[in-house]
Design an enzyme around this catalytic site. Structure first.
Site, mmCIF file in Angstrom:
data_model
loop_
_atom_site.group_PDB
_atom_site.id
_atom_site.type_symbol
_atom_site.label_atom_id
_atom_site.label_comp_id
_atom_site.label_asym_id
_atom_site.label_seq_id
_atom_site.Cartn_x
_atom_site.Cartn_y
_atom_site.Cartn_z
ATOM 1 C CG ASP A 170 -2.028 0.901 0.910
ATOM 2 O OD1 ASP A 170 -2.471 1.422 -0.144
ATOM 3 O OD2 ASP A 170 -2.906 0.908 2.205
ATOM 4 C CG HIS A 175 -0.329 2.313 -9.273
ATOM 5 N ND1 HIS A 175 -0.433 1.782 -8.018
ATOM 6 C CD2 HIS A 175 -1.507 2.969 -9.436
ATOM 7 C CE1 HIS A 175 -1.460 2.047 -7.470
ATOM 8 N NE2 HIS A 175 -2.220 2.968 -8.372
ATOM 9 C CB SER A 210 -12.720 -8.606 -4.425
ATOM 10 O OG SER A 210 -12.315 -9.932 -4.297
ATOM 11 N NE ARG A 258 -7.291 1.400 -5.706
ATOM 12 C CZ ARG A 258 -6.379 1.798 -5.119
ATOM 13 N NH1 ARG A 258 -5.405 2.405 -5.677
ATOM 14 N NH2 ARG A 258 -6.063 1.584 -3.826
ATOM 15 C CG LEU A 300 10.043 -17.006 -4.307
ATOM 16 C CD1 LEU A 300 9.799 -16.825 -2.847
ATOM 17 C CD2 LEU A 300 10.323 -15.676 -4.807
ATOM 18 N NE ARG A 347 -2.890 -1.801 4.185
ATOM 19 C CZ ARG A 347 -4.244 -1.880 4.124
ATOM 20 N NH1 ARG A 347 -4.876 -2.910 4.612
ATOM 21 N NH2 ARG A 347 -4.691 -0.967 3.372
ATOM 22 N NE ARG A 368 -8.197 -0.107 5.721
ATOM 23 C CZ ARG A 368 -8.119 1.166 6.027
ATOM 24 N NH1 ARG A 368 -8.296 1.748 7.168
ATOM 25 N NH2 ARG A 368 -7.881 2.251 4.904
ATOM 26 C CB ILE A 369 -6.781 -8.030 7.450
ATOM 27 C CG1 ILE A 369 -6.186 -8.462 8.913
ATOM 28 C CG2 ILE A 369 -6.428 -9.172 6.653
ATOM 29 C CD1 ILE A 369 -4.921 -8.547 9.032
ATOM 30 C CB SER A 370 -7.670 -4.533 3.205
ATOM 31 O OG SER A 370 -7.552 -3.287 3.890
HETATM 32 C C1 FPP Z 1 -1.893 0.034 -3.172
HETATM 33 O O1 FPP Z 1 -1.405 1.689 -3.483
HETATM 34 C C2 FPP Z 1 -1.470 -0.772 -4.268
HETATM 35 C C3 FPP Z 1 -2.441 -1.282 -5.170
HETATM 36 C C4 FPP Z 1 -3.863 -1.172 -5.257
HETATM 37 C C5 FPP Z 1 -1.932 -2.047 -6.204
HETATM 38 C C6 FPP Z 1 -0.390 -2.404 -5.975
HETATM 39 C C7 FPP Z 1 0.101 -2.880 -7.375
HETATM 40 C C8 FPP Z 1 1.378 -3.011 -7.817
HETATM 41 C C9 FPP Z 1 2.627 -2.587 -7.075
HETATM 42 C C10 FPP Z 1 1.526 -3.496 -9.437
HETATM 43 C C11 FPP Z 1 1.103 -4.612 -9.724
HETATM 44 C C12 FPP Z 1 1.597 -5.714 -8.957
HETATM 45 C C13 FPP Z 1 2.545 -6.820 -9.783
HETATM 46 C C14 FPP Z 1 2.737 -8.022 -8.732
HETATM 47 C C15 FPP Z 1 3.524 -6.633 -11.019
HETATM 48 P P1 FPP Z 1 -2.597 2.691 -3.459
HETATM 49 O O2 FPP Z 1 -2.895 2.959 -4.866
HETATM 50 O O3 FPP Z 1 -3.933 2.153 -2.809
HETATM 51 O O4 FPP Z 1 -1.937 3.852 -2.592
HETATM 52 P P2 FPP Z 1 -2.519 4.929 -1.711
HETATM 53 O O5 FPP Z 1 -3.355 4.320 -0.696
HETATM 54 O O6 FPP Z 1 -1.304 5.668 -1.528
HETATM 55 O O7 FPP Z 1 -3.562 5.791 -2.526
#
Ligand code: FPP
Length: 253
Positions: free
Chosen positions: A18, A35, A64, A69, A129, A186, A192-194
């Site tokens: 996160d 991202h 899910s 978003r 792994l 996290r 939280r576990i979300s």
């Molecule tokens: C949370 O950050 C992150 C996500 C919802 C997506 C995580 C995905 C990746 C890192 C890319 C794809 C993964 C792989 C395995 C190649 P957020 O957008 O909720 O951040 P914020 O809480 O700061 O808004």
């Protein structure tokens, strides 16, 4: 720390990555930049797990609930996932990584579904792994699916209701063939576990950090492992029982 000799290496680490969006905002960058940086950090953590001999790494890439978003962000996350699979597959395979995707992939674009299948097929026999990507995954979805399949087995007489134990349920859930996560991490400050691995995290040690995912590199990861190493996992027993049996902190009783 590169030689991590004084830590208990967990068999299985599960992570909620996160903070990508906030990492980007702090830099006046669009969320997509966060991202992208997040994907770069995924590579760093996979490599670190390989170095340390961690057996399983489970990453929450798309929940899910993430469909809620904005469409552009959802499309971008799926595209990044697809691209990462395409670009990294060979390297993962060469390094003995067995890749598995858990979650409901039905809603994904066909191209992504095909890439996932190809990646799973290619890497199936690897054993350095286990990398599990949770995509369109939710713990409640997992339990619901398992329940549906158990009910179907009962309906056709393959299983009797009296035979249903915790083990039965575990066998119908995702990650059934792997050890349960020892350590949950996290990043991003939320505690939280979300809806992640609800059943599988029952005895998992939880570690939360304010660090945003793109900054959660090897130093932060090793710090989490150090903190894990000094935890005493009791599995319902007393601390005295664990000490008398000389069971090391963080090992499975
Ligand atoms: C949370 O950050 C992150 C996500 C919802 C997506 C995580 C995905 C990746 C890192 C890319 C794809 C993964 C792989 C395995 C190649 P957020 O957008 O909720 O951040 P914020 O809480 O700061 O808004």
């Amino acid at each position: 720390m590169t030689e991590a000799t004084d830590i208990t290496v967990p068999q299985h680490v599960a992570i909620i990555m996160d903070g990508n969006g906030r990492w980007a905002s702090r830099r006046q960058l669009p969320r997509v930049a966060g991202h992208r940086a997040g994907v770069e950090n995924v590579k760093v953590i996979i490599e670190r797990c390989g170095q340390l001999g961690i057996q399983c790494l489970t990453l929450f890439a798309f929940s899910s609930e993430n469909w809620r978003r904005p469409t552009t962000e959802v499309e971008l996350l799926l595209e990044l996932f697809s691209l990462a699979l395409e670009e990294e597959l060979e390297r993962l395979h060469d390094n003995g990584v067995c890749l598995q995707v858990i979650g409901d992939r039905e809603g994904f674009p066909d191209k992504l579904k095909t890439r996932i299948e190809q990646a799973e097929d290619l890497t199936r026999s690897n054993d350095a792994l286990n990398l599990i990507i949770a995509a369109n995954y939710g713990g409640r979805w997992d339990v619901t699916e398992a329940t549906r399949r158990i009910a179907a087995a009962v309906a056709v007489g393959k299983l009797s209701p009296d035979e249903i134990t915790e083990d039965t349920i575990s066998k119908y859930l995702c990650l059934t063939q792997l050890p349960e996560p020892d350590l949950f991490i996290r990043s991003g400050g939320e505690q939280r576990i979300s809806n992640y691995l609800l059943w599988q995290l029952a005895y998992t040690e939880l570690y939360f950090t304010d660090c945003f995912w793109p900054d959660f590199g090897t130093t932060e990861f090793d710090r989490a492992l150090e903190r894990y190493s000094v935890r005493q996992r009791r599995f319902g027993m007393t601390g005295d029982q664990i000490e008398l049996a000389n069971i090391p902190a963080s090992s499975i009783a």
